[in-house]
Design an enzyme around this catalytic site. Structure first.
Site, PDB file in Angstrom:
ATOM      1  CB  CYS A   4      29.164  60.462 -32.018  1.00 41.12           C
ATOM      2  SG  CYS A   4      29.016  58.660 -32.113  1.00 41.12           S
ATOM      3  CB  CYS A  43      26.501  59.804 -27.718  1.00 45.83           C
ATOM      4  SG  CYS A  43      27.975  58.974 -28.351  1.00 45.83           S
ATOM      5  CD  GLU A  80      26.432  59.480 -34.534  1.00 39.22           C
ATOM      6  OE1 GLU A  80      26.409  58.231 -34.465  1.00 39.22           O
ATOM      7  OE2 GLU A  80      25.844  60.203 -33.717  1.00 39.22           O
ATOM      8  CG  HIS A 114      27.499  55.083 -31.252  1.00 36.80           C
ATOM      9  ND1 HIS A 114      27.239  56.093 -30.364  1.00 36.80           N
ATOM     10  CD2 HIS A 114      27.384  53.924 -30.554  1.00 36.80           C
ATOM     11  CE1 HIS A 114      26.980  55.585 -29.170  1.00 36.80           C
ATOM     12  NE2 HIS A 114      27.068  54.267 -29.252  1.00 36.80           N
TER      13      HIS A 114
END
Lengths: 168, 168
Positions: free
Chosen positions: B91, B88, B60, B58
């Site tokens: 993260c 999410c 991040e 992801h």
């Protein structure tokens, strides 16, 4: 059948403990994980946060990355993850994101557990995937590794303090 | 002072949106992130899950790994993360683990948000670190990117279906 399952879980958890021992050998908090697909270990990982100075390198994350690479897929459908300590929030979220079928862990983590203790992320049906969880497999062995590690660390700190005092 | 802060937040969020646009260009869901330390961007990331077939990549996470490498430290104390969509669970956990000071996000994620919507992981005082959160910065721009992306994907699917029907 139950015995057979238990035997298999013990077998893979020993592999995770071996990974944890590798972490201890290099001075990392001893946590280890393996990922199993169709009876074969396709991902292994141990905690490497201090050596790598990378906040993401928990045992589970290293094992997930390896399994993704082996299967050429971010989806780990059909896979089971064995880890010596209850996954933290980050790792629990990663396990959901990677669509693992099942997680087996040893000891609970009272300070940071994201799978049973502080959160139950793997069974949250608001998320788009749920994961079966089995806990307590070789929990004493996993805990003992951690206790031995932290006791040795305390003893090293005490010895260093004594040397500093004696040299004053 | 408040205006100055807002201006600065907008500035870094535009950098995160630029990252999201890079994801869209290669067909990934357009989410982008940057990490700022002492006024400088030291980590950038965009969603790369499909291209890498790595469930962890992801925006991040990519930005945190880069910032860890730049600072030679897993601790991102003094750092702020700007991300176009609410982090999410994975993260959010990573942000706590990396000890970031502050997170600024654009739009909420009603299906998977771990920072405000489904969980409030960054302000959970049972965990060993808390993170300041500001939401809604350039939220419309971030949402628009996602809407455009998903509309185009739907149109591509419709067109493919029509071609398949016409050729029958």
């Amino acid at each position: 059948m139950a015995n057979k399952m238990l035997g298999r879980d013990d077998h893979y958890m020993w592999a995770a403990i071996e990974e944890a021992q590798k972490a201890a050998l290099v001075g990392e908090v001893p946590i280890g994980a393996v990922i199993v697909y169709e009876g074969e270990i396709i991902g292994r990982g141990h905690n490497l946060r201090e050596h790598s100075q990378n906040a993401l390198l928990h045992a589970e994350m290293v094992a997930i990355e390896e399994a993704n690479a082996v299967l050429h897929s971010w989806r780990l459908t059909g896979c089971q993850l064995y880890v010596t300590l209850e996954p933290c929030v980050m790792c629990s979220g990663a396990i959901v994101n990677a669509r693992l079928d099942r997680v087996v862990f040893g000891a609970r983590d009272p300070k940071a557990g994201g799978t049973k203790t502080l959160y139950e992320i793997l069974s949250d049906n608001r998320l788009n995937h749920q994961v079966d969880v089995t806990e307590g497999v070789l929990a004493d062995e996993a805990s003992q590794l951690l206790k031995t590690f932290f006791r040795a660390a305390r003893n090293r700190r005490k010895a260093a303090k004594k040397i500093a005092q004696d040299s004053n």
